[in-house]
Scaffold this motif. Sequence first.
Motif, PDB file in Angstrom:
ATOM      1  N   LYS A  22       0.658 -74.866  12.296  1.00  6.42           N
ATOM      2  CA  LYS A  22      -0.128 -75.494  11.472  1.00  6.42           C
ATOM      3  C   LYS A  22       0.806 -76.500  10.565  1.00  6.42           C
ATOM      4  CE  LYS A  22      -3.305 -74.070   7.704  1.00  6.42           C
ATOM      5  NZ  LYS A  22      -3.982 -72.895   7.052  1.00  6.42           N
ATOM      6  N   ALA A  23       1.757 -75.677  10.030  1.00  6.80           N
ATOM      7  CA  ALA A  23       2.695 -76.611   9.191  1.00  6.80           C
ATOM      8  C   ALA A  23       3.236 -77.845   9.765  1.00  6.80           C
ATOM      9  CB  ALA A  23       3.925 -75.523   8.806  1.00  6.80           C
ATOM     10  N   LEU A  24       3.522 -77.743  11.057  1.00  6.05           N
ATOM     11  CA  LEU A  24       3.938 -79.070  11.727  1.00  6.05           C
ATOM     12  C   LEU A  24       2.784 -80.003  11.955  1.00  6.05           C
ATOM     13  CD1 LEU A  24       6.255 -77.603  14.565  1.00  6.05           C
ATOM     14  CD2 LEU A  24       6.989 -78.848  12.650  1.00  6.05           C
ATOM     15  N   LYS A  25       1.929 -79.656  12.307  1.00 10.71           N
ATOM     16  CA  LYS A  25       0.390 -80.549  12.558  1.00 10.71           C
ATOM     17  C   LYS A  25       0.116 -80.956  11.095  1.00 10.71           C
ATOM     18  CE  LYS A  25      -1.129 -78.582  16.786  1.00 10.71           C
ATOM     19  NZ  LYS A  25      -2.179 -77.611  17.462  1.00 10.71           N
ATOM     20  N   GLN A  27       2.112 -82.364   8.917  1.00  7.80           N
ATOM     21  CA  GLN A  27       2.750 -83.604   8.653  1.00  7.80           C
ATOM     22  C   GLN A  27       2.162 -84.879   9.162  1.00  7.80           C
ATOM     23  OE1 GLN A  27       5.751 -83.781   6.737  1.00  7.80           O
ATOM     24  NE2 GLN A  27       5.417 -81.756   6.383  1.00  7.80           N
ATOM     25  N   GLN A  28       2.016 -85.776   8.261  1.00  7.37           N
ATOM     26  CA  GLN A  28       1.362 -87.062   8.824  1.00  7.37           C
ATOM     27  C   GLN A  28       2.434 -87.800   9.768  1.00  7.37           C
ATOM     28  OE1 GLN A  28       0.756 -89.968   5.554  1.00  7.37           O
ATOM     29  NE2 GLN A  28      -0.009 -91.277   6.856  1.00  7.37           N
ATOM     30  N   GLY A  29       1.802 -88.131  10.884  1.00 10.00           N
ATOM     31  CA  GLY A  29       2.638 -88.920  12.036  1.00 10.00           C
ATOM     32  C   GLY A  29       2.742 -88.007  13.157  1.00 10.00           C
ATOM     33  N   VAL A  30       2.573 -86.531  13.284  1.00  9.73           N
ATOM     34  CA  VAL A  30       2.774 -85.618  13.921  1.00  9.73           C
ATOM     35  C   VAL A  30       1.483 -85.671  15.032  1.00  9.73           C
ATOM     36  CG1 VAL A  30       2.906 -83.297  14.731  1.00  9.73           C
ATOM     37  CG2 VAL A  30       4.218 -83.967  12.884  1.00  9.73           C
ATOM     38  N   ARG A  31       1.629 -86.038  16.399  1.00 12.15           N
ATOM     39  CA  ARG A  31       0.564 -86.115  17.306  1.00 12.15           C
ATOM     40  C   ARG A  31       0.221 -84.938  17.909  1.00 12.15           C
ATOM     41  NH1 ARG A  31       0.503 -90.394  22.524  1.00 12.15           N
ATOM     42  NH2 ARG A  31      -1.711 -89.874  23.283  1.00 12.15           N
ATOM     43  N   SER A  32       1.316 -84.045  18.327  1.00  9.62           N
ATOM     44  CA  SER A  32       1.293 -82.650  18.727  1.00  9.62           C
ATOM     45  C   SER A  32       2.366 -81.585  18.528  1.00  9.62           C
ATOM     46  CB  SER A  32       0.689 -82.781  20.281  1.00  9.62           C
ATOM     47  OG  SER A  32       2.084 -83.260  20.773  1.00  9.62           O
ATOM     48  N   ALA A  33       2.041 -80.443  18.449  1.00 13.29           N
ATOM     49  CA  ALA A  33       3.202 -79.620  18.104  1.00 13.29           C
ATOM     50  C   ALA A  33       2.619 -78.419  18.790  1.00 13.29           C
ATOM     51  CB  ALA A  33       3.180 -79.326  16.635  1.00 13.29           C
ATOM     52  N   GLN A  34       3.552 -77.756  19.695  1.00 13.37           N
ATOM     53  CA  GLN A  34       3.517 -76.556  20.287  1.00 13.37           C
ATOM     54  C   GLN A  34       4.724 -75.574  20.309  1.00 13.37           C
ATOM     55  OE1 GLN A  34       2.761 -78.059  24.596  1.00 13.37           O
ATOM     56  NE2 GLN A  34       0.662 -78.041  24.305  1.00 13.37           N
ATOM     57  N   VAL A  35       4.558 -74.442  19.950  1.00 11.94           N
ATOM     58  CA  VAL A  35       5.392 -73.496  19.511  1.00 11.94           C
ATOM     59  C   VAL A  35       5.310 -72.255  20.641  1.00 11.94           C
ATOM     60  CG1 VAL A  35       6.401 -71.844  17.920  1.00 11.94           C
ATOM     61  CG2 VAL A  35       5.193 -73.860  17.222  1.00 11.94           C
ATOM     62  N   ASN A  36       6.445 -72.090  21.291  1.00 12.44           N
ATOM     63  CA  ASN A  36       6.674 -71.002  22.395  1.00 12.44           C
ATOM     64  C   ASN A  36       7.261 -69.917  21.885  1.00 12.44           C
ATOM     65  OD1 ASN A  36       7.493 -69.401  24.645  1.00 12.44           O
ATOM     66  ND2 ASN A  36       6.984 -71.295  25.985  1.00 12.44           N
ATOM     67  N   LEU A  37       6.697 -68.581  21.767  1.00 14.92           N
ATOM     68  CA  LEU A  37       7.398 -67.467  21.076  1.00 14.92           C
ATOM     69  C   LEU A  37       8.329 -67.035  21.910  1.00 14.92           C
ATOM     70  CD1 LEU A  37       7.373 -65.235  19.131  1.00 14.92           C
ATOM     71  CD2 LEU A  37       5.429 -64.129  20.262  1.00 14.92           C
ATOM     72  N   ALA A  38       8.336 -66.908  23.281  1.00 14.83           N
ATOM     73  CA  ALA A  38       9.081 -66.543  24.083  1.00 14.83           C
ATOM     74  C   ALA A  38      10.457 -67.216  24.077  1.00 14.83           C
ATOM     75  CB  ALA A  38       8.684 -66.579  25.522  1.00 14.83           C
ATOM     76  N   THR A  39      10.355 -68.495  23.866  1.00 18.25           N
ATOM     77  CA  THR A  39      11.748 -69.200  24.134  1.00 18.25           C
ATOM     78  C   THR A  39      12.415 -69.498  22.474  1.00 18.25           C
ATOM     79  OG1 THR A  39      10.450 -71.409  24.195  1.00 18.25           O
ATOM     80  CG2 THR A  39      10.971 -70.429  26.138  1.00 18.25           C
ATOM     81  N   GLY A  40      11.283 -69.206  21.552  1.00 20.32           N
ATOM     82  CA  GLY A  40      11.708 -69.563  20.226  1.00 20.32           C
ATOM     83  C   GLY A  40      11.891 -71.020  19.958  1.00 20.32           C
ATOM     84  N   PRO A  49       5.108 -91.657   9.570  1.00 20.49           N
ATOM     85  CA  PRO A  49       6.073 -91.475   8.733  1.00 20.49           C
ATOM     86  C   PRO A  49       6.935 -90.385   9.026  1.00 20.49           C
ATOM     87  CG  PRO A  49       4.127 -91.089   7.604  1.00 20.49           C
ATOM     88  CD  PRO A  49       3.781 -91.502   9.176  1.00 20.49           C
ATOM     89  N   ALA A  50       6.607 -89.392   9.948  1.00 26.02           N
ATOM     90  CA  ALA A  50       7.177 -88.069  10.205  1.00 26.02           C
ATOM     91  C   ALA A  50       8.679 -88.235  10.630  1.00 26.02           C
ATOM     92  CB  ALA A  50       6.256 -87.163  11.100  1.00 26.02           C
ATOM     93  N   THR A  51       9.512 -87.525  10.195  1.00 30.94           N
ATOM     94  CA  THR A  51      10.940 -87.510  10.660  1.00 30.94           C
ATOM     95  C   THR A  51      11.502 -85.933  10.845  1.00 30.94           C
ATOM     96  OG1 THR A  51      11.702 -87.235   8.414  1.00 30.94           O
ATOM     97  CG2 THR A  51      11.503 -89.485   9.108  1.00 30.94           C
ATOM     98  N   SER A  52      12.517 -86.031  11.553  1.00 33.04           N
ATOM     99  CA  SER A  52      13.202 -84.828  11.989  1.00 33.04           C
ATOM    100  C   SER A  52      13.413 -83.840  10.605  1.00 33.04           C
ATOM    101  CB  SER A  52      14.619 -85.026  12.690  1.00 33.04           C
ATOM    102  OG  SER A  52      14.412 -85.706  13.783  1.00 33.04           O
ATOM    103  N   VAL A  53      13.705 -84.606   9.537  1.00 28.95           N
ATOM    104  CA  VAL A  53      14.078 -83.933   8.326  1.00 28.95           C
ATOM    105  C   VAL A  53      12.593 -83.118   7.850  1.00 28.95           C
ATOM    106  CG1 VAL A  53      14.816 -83.854   5.964  1.00 28.95           C
ATOM    107  CG2 VAL A  53      16.025 -85.426   7.794  1.00 28.95           C
ATOM    108  N   LEU A  54      11.755 -84.188   7.798  1.00 31.75           N
ATOM    109  CA  LEU A  54      10.260 -83.507   7.122  1.00 31.75           C
ATOM    110  C   LEU A  54      10.007 -82.159   8.247  1.00 31.75           C
ATOM    111  CD1 LEU A  54       8.590 -86.712   6.431  1.00 31.75           C
ATOM    112  CD2 LEU A  54       9.717 -85.225   4.743  1.00 31.75           C
ATOM    113  N   LEU A  55      10.103 -82.557   9.440  1.00 29.30           N
ATOM    114  CA  LEU A  55       9.485 -81.379  10.479  1.00 29.30           C
ATOM    115  C   LEU A  55      10.452 -80.088  10.109  1.00 29.30           C
ATOM    116  CD1 LEU A  55       9.319 -83.331  13.588  1.00 29.30           C
ATOM    117  CD2 LEU A  55       7.376 -82.660  11.955  1.00 29.30           C
ATOM    118  N   VAL A  56      11.445 -80.137  10.045  1.00 25.90           N
ATOM    119  CA  VAL A  56      12.612 -79.033   9.502  1.00 25.90           C
ATOM    120  C   VAL A  56      12.168 -78.499   8.152  1.00 25.90           C
ATOM    121  CG1 VAL A  56      14.941 -78.359   8.870  1.00 25.90           C
ATOM    122  CG2 VAL A  56      14.652 -79.710  11.026  1.00 25.90           C
TER     123      VAL A  56
END
Length: 347
Positions: A22-25, A27-40, A49-56
């Motif tokens: 929810k936090a990643l999606k 962010q403006q410019g994020v097309r998709s975000a998938q989180v895997n609990l097993a792999t972390g 306008p999304a950047t690696s810094v904003l995602l972090v």
Amino acid sequence: MQTIEIGIDGMSCASCVGRIEKALKGQQGVRSAQVNLATGKASVEFDQPATSVLLVDSITDAGYQPRAKSADIPVSGMTCGSCVSRIERSLNKMPGMIKASVNLTTQKAFVEFLSDTLSVPRIHQAIRDAGYEPQESDVRGETEEQDKEGIDLRRKVIFAAALTIPVVLIAMGKMVPALEAFYTSALSHRGWMTIEWLLTTPVLFYAGSRFFRSGYVELRHANPGMNSLVMIGSSAAYFYSVAALLVPGFFPAGTAESYFEASAVIVTLILLGRYFEHIAKGRTSEAIKKLLQLQAKTARVIRNGEAVEVPIEAVVPGDRIRVRPGERVPVDGVVEEGESYVDESMI
């Protein structure tokens, strides 16, 4: 459109996954975000306008810790501010780069990057592509942090268990008919409750401090999870018991009982589970690293009509690779020219 992988520490359940996605999606410019609990890990596809810094930052604000590494990379060949700007531009546009700054005086580039997306050899290659020569770097990050996490967890498990066991013995011992007379003669009921209070307090607020920090963030974002559940459950038992000890007259007759042992046991058992989980993840990571060591370390890339040997991390989509007979196949691809036999165990 860029796709990066972000390693994330602190996830413990599906609620954590949903909160981070929810936090990643958001962010403006994020097309998709998938989180895997097993792999972390989180896989994010995004554009400006999304950047690696904003995602972090969005993951950090959600109460979790993105896995990152930092390194000081000596760079030779710089002579002026223009060299500094050229290297910084090359590094900062790399997917997965959080921050890159170059110091002309010390002749070093400081980089902070997502370790699941970028690697030091690829950063070295980017510096070479900018026209400069990187030297061996001092990497500080994931392995050291994992060791510290394991040591901290083990220390707190031992500390919590050392105090929880006496609390349980006191609380349960008073209920054993054969021991009831001993407890009553040794100390009053409120006296035993006071001892339980003194033993439980450091278990809850020192050993279990991580649950309170993460649980508060979860509640602040109106998205409770495992940590907030532990925080609320242990706190309810603890503060009810404190009230029963300090103001017993507030409760109906016979109900001013203590539940300090429940609070201490909750924290201790969850900490023990986290410690076992950390050990299991560490062993899995070591197994994966051993498998990765079987992979080819370099590849012969055809550039300007010549085969140039580069680190495997520096190979990019679209490169043409030359594989000699008997060598490992370094990357996935399509055979464009030539023929041979391949031992599939070497792929």
